[in-house]
Design a protein around this motif. Structure first.
Motif, PDB file in Angstrom:
ATOM      1  N   ALA A   1     -14.200   0.074  12.352  1.00  0.00           N
ATOM      2  CA  ALA A   1     -13.256   0.822  13.190  1.00  0.00           C
ATOM      3  C   ALA A   1     -13.697   0.831  14.655  1.00  0.00           C
ATOM      4  CB  ALA A   1     -13.124   2.254  12.673  1.00  0.00           C
TER       5      ALA A   1
ATOM      6  N   ARG B   1      -1.410  -5.413   0.676  1.00  0.00           N
ATOM      7  CA  ARG B   1      -2.673  -5.975   0.190  1.00  0.00           C
ATOM      8  C   ARG B   1      -2.432  -7.430  -0.184  1.00  0.00           C
ATOM      9  NH1 ARG B   1      -6.228  -2.476  -2.305  1.00  0.00           N
ATOM     10  NH2 ARG B   1      -6.660  -4.011  -3.896  1.00  0.00           N
TER      11      ARG B   1
ATOM     12  N   VAL C   1       0.874  -1.168   0.000  1.00  0.00           N
ATOM     13  CA  VAL C   1       0.000   0.000   0.000  1.00  0.00           C
ATOM     14  C   VAL C   1       0.912   1.219   0.000  1.00  0.00           C
ATOM     15  CG1 VAL C   1      -1.598   1.324   1.458  1.00  0.00           C
ATOM     16  CG2 VAL C   1      -1.917  -1.144   1.164  1.00  0.00           C
TER      17      VAL C   1
ATOM     18  N   GLN D   1      -9.429  -3.482   2.016  1.00  0.00           N
ATOM     19  CA  GLN D   1      -9.749  -2.169   2.598  1.00  0.00           C
ATOM     20  C   GLN D   1      -9.866  -2.253   4.114  1.00  0.00           C
ATOM     21  OE1 GLN D   1     -13.183  -1.291   0.247  1.00  0.00           O
ATOM     22  NE2 GLN D   1     -11.949  -0.778  -1.560  1.00  0.00           N
TER      23      GLN D   1
ATOM     24  N   VAL E   1       1.784  -1.177   5.253  1.00  0.00           N
ATOM     25  CA  VAL E   1       0.612  -2.033   5.121  1.00  0.00           C
ATOM     26  C   VAL E   1       0.631  -2.633   3.712  1.00  0.00           C
ATOM     27  CG1 VAL E   1      -1.912  -2.095   5.280  1.00  0.00           C
ATOM     28  CG2 VAL E   1      -0.622  -0.426   6.625  1.00  0.00           C
TER      29      VAL E   1
ATOM     30  N   ILE F   1      -6.719  -1.402   5.710  1.00  0.00           N
ATOM     31  CA  ILE F   1      -6.516   0.052   5.737  1.00  0.00           C
ATOM     32  C   ILE F   1      -7.257   0.646   6.936  1.00  0.00           C
ATOM     33  CG2 ILE F   1      -6.876   2.214   4.462  1.00  0.00           C
ATOM     34  CD1 ILE F   1      -4.947   0.388   3.005  1.00  0.00           C
TER      35      ILE F   1
ATOM     36  N   ASN G   1      -5.471   2.693   9.861  1.00  0.00           N
ATOM     37  CA  ASN G   1      -5.868   4.078  10.159  1.00  0.00           C
ATOM     38  C   ASN G   1      -6.336   4.223  11.606  1.00  0.00           C
ATOM     39  OD1 ASN G   1      -5.393   4.825   7.531  1.00  0.00           O
ATOM     40  ND2 ASN G   1      -7.532   4.968   6.938  1.00  0.00           N
TER      41      ASN G   1
END
Lengths: 440, 172
Positions: A243, A347, A189, A357, A345, A360, A364
């Motif tokens: 999250a 994939r 990434v 995703q 990071v 990610i 984050n």
């Protein structure tokens, strides 16, 4: 701090169940750690997917040495000292890029991607000198480099064990990271997270399987996520974002932490079972992922790979991984009380975008500098670093679930400080070995 | 001051609209500086995003990592965490002081009632006797809602987005 760093003194700083505060405070010991630990260990640099083409490079630091990892015209990735053979300038500035020829910006000496000297301006002026007679001695000095499943490691010590022996059982985490890709390949990434910690590098590694801290350290983010989840529960038809669930995952009680297995390996490495299976069989994206994965590996092997749920993994002393959410972190000791961490990071090639995703979202939420969780960890690390300045107690306790700690000891739980004691057995072995040159 | 990036931008904005926009953007940073987070959040639409890219010219917040990429739920969670009495890393609170430049109207979509505004910023952040500086460009997406406007996106492009950071705990 006694100023006497013979083996007996170093040995006296580590007891089976506690360590002396000097190992976190003494700048002379820190310098010795660079020479005796970081300069002898296999340092993780990057994954080969980050350097896909010939001439692709990135710069790094090994035990204070500026280095370059670069893919050569022969497709091999090498590690070279980033130091011009002429007057010593760093040949490449810090960062990532592509170079077919490595030209020094100072006087224009240039090198091939394998480090060999290519050209010197006004070469005639060197006629009859050592440079002319022995050009092989005037390249960019190579560093021992090896890889495991595409993860590139380098070692300044010619006498170090082979990479696979060094990794021992800890390789299972690297296997799992790659094997989770339906195509068996990783893709990087773009960009990375970079963080500066106000603590000794060891304090970070000592927290990564620590099941005793979340309920204390992370009270604020646990409460905030609980509040948010209950607010969302009351809004009909809304699914809480991943999250929020990830932050809430820290609310595991001691009993749940006790069920988590932490496995220690040689050379100070260790891994920890994931404390929550984030996968949901009812989720269409996950089902699509599993179906692609099964096609590649067969039902049984696929299940075995996807059921291996590893949380943090320590590759002592310079790297840590999160296999389930596909992160590699490089630990750079800056000074006795400063540490830099860089997180990349990846994939899984062949996995649905929606699955990638989630890695990610995890990065984050949990590991970016803006994480709601990390600041409280860093605050704890900093308080340890500052608390140890106290002369009131000399020793740091690592007594939790103390037992006969041997290299083949049975895995303990996330409430045990066994993995820290394991790190110190390795620390002692490195630090008490002055090496053939006397001081590493 | 509000200026237009391009004379050809046909705005359909009235004097009252421009006044409302000026006030909205003033409050956006002022509420942060005064730690009036609930009022701050009320300036945003329900489907808003707060985004701080991790690299220059980043266009994809979903497939690439970001320093912040938060929807309203995550923004609310950050606010509750900031206000929690046992947020140890905020025992000494973080305070900020924002300075922003001209508001430049970059684009207007009259049909959808949306406009894009950029403004340069400098933020001094203080905690426990130490200060640090952030600088760059804010990109706001505003949307007409009821009588006035709300923020549907605040994008913060830091000039040092690839730096080594200590924790970023409050909104920039």
């Amino acid at each position: 701090m006694k100023g006497n760093y013979d083996t007996d003194h170093i040995r006296s700083l580590v007891r089976p169940d506690s360590v002396h505060r000097d190992v976190y405070l003494d700048p002379v010991l820190f310098e010795l750690e660079l020479k005796r630990i970081f300069a002898r260990a296999w340092n993780y640099l990057c994954h080969e997917s980050q350097l896909p083409g010939s001439g692709d490079y990135l710069t790094a630091d090994i035990a204070g040495n500026p280095v370059i990892a670069i893919r050569g015209e022969d497709n091999l990735i090498r590690t070279l000292h980033n130091r011009c053979a002429h007057r010593g300038a760093k040949v490449l500035g810090n960062g990532q890029g592509n170079a077919k020829v490595l030209a020094c910006s100072y006087h224009g000496w240039s090198y091939r991607t394998d480090g060999a000297l290519l050209s010197i301006p006004c070469r005639d002026n060197y006629r009859g000198t050592e440079v002319d007679e022995n050009p092989a001695g005037y390249g960019l000095t190579g560093i021992r480099t090896d890889s495991y499943r595409g993860f590139i490691f380098a070692n300044l010590d010619a006498d170090a064990p082979d990479l696979t022996d060094y990794l021992g059982g800890a390789w299972r985490a690297l296997d799992n990271m790659v094997d989770r890709s339906p195509d068996g390949e990783l893709q990087p990434v773009k960009s990375s997270f970079r963080a500066l910690y106000r603590n000794n590098w060891k304090i970070y590694l000592e927290n990564l399987h620590d099941g005793m801290h979340p309920l204390n350290v992370h009270q604020s983010s646990i409460a905030a996520s609980r509040e948010q989840l209950s607010r969302i529960d009351k809004t009909s038809g809304k699914t809480p974002a991943l999250a929020l669930q990830l932050v809430q995952a820290n609310a595991q009680g001691y009993r749940q932490m006790e069920e988590l297995e932490v496995t220690c390996y040689g050379y100070g490495h260790s891994d920890m079972r994931g404390f929550r299976n984030p996968d949901n069989d009812a989720d269409p994206a996950y089902r699509e992922y599993v179906s692609r994965h099964r096609k590649s590996y067969g039902k049984e092997k696929s299940a075995q790979i996807l059921n291996t749920n590893l949380h943090n993994v320590n590759f002592y002393p310079n790297a840590s991984a999160h296999p389930r959410f596909l992160q590699m972190r490089v630990i750079r000791p800056v000074s006795v009380d400063r540490t830099a961490i860089e997180i990349n990071v990846f994939r899984w090639k062949g996995a649905p975008d929606e699955i990638n995703q989630r890695n990610i979202v995890y990065a984050n939420t949990i590991h970016s500098p803006s994480s709601l969780i990390k600041p409280d960890d860093l605050e704890a690390y900093r308080r340890v670093q500052e608390g140890l300045l106290s002369t009131g107690q000399e020793w740091i306790s690592q007594h939790s679930l103390f037992g006969p700690d041997t290299d083949d000891a049975a895995p303990q739980s996330a409430l045990s400080e066994q993995y820290i004691r394991n790190q110190y057995r390795s620390w002692l072995a490195y630090m008490c070995n002055p090496g053939s040159t006397g001081d590493g | 001051m509000i200026i237009f990036a391009d004379k050809s931008i046909s705005t359909g904005l009235t004097g009252d609209d421009l006044e409302a926009i000026e006030l909205l953007l003033h409050r956006e940073t002022e509420f942060l500086d005064r730690a009036r987070y609930d009022e701050w959040l009320a300036l945003f639409t329900d489907d808003c995003r707060y985004w701080v890219p991790a690299r220059k010219d980043q266009t994809d917040p979903v497939n690439e990592i970001s320093l912040f990429y938060e929807d309203r739920d995550l923004m609310e969670m950050r606010i509750s965490r900031i206000q929690h009495p046992r947020a140890h890393s905020l025992d000494h609170p973080v305070t900020t002081s924002h300075v922003t430049g001209d508001r430049v109207i970059e684009a207007v979509n009259t049909d959808r009632g949306e406009l894009m505004i950029t403004t340069r910023f400098q933020v001094i952040e203080h905690q426990q006797g130490e200060q640090r500086l952030f600088a760059g460009v804010y990109r706001y997406h505003l949307r007409r809602e009821g009588e006035g406007f709300k923020i549907s996106l605040k994008r913060v492009d830091l000039i040092n987005c690839d730096a080594y950071f200590e924790p970023l705990q409050v909104f920039i």
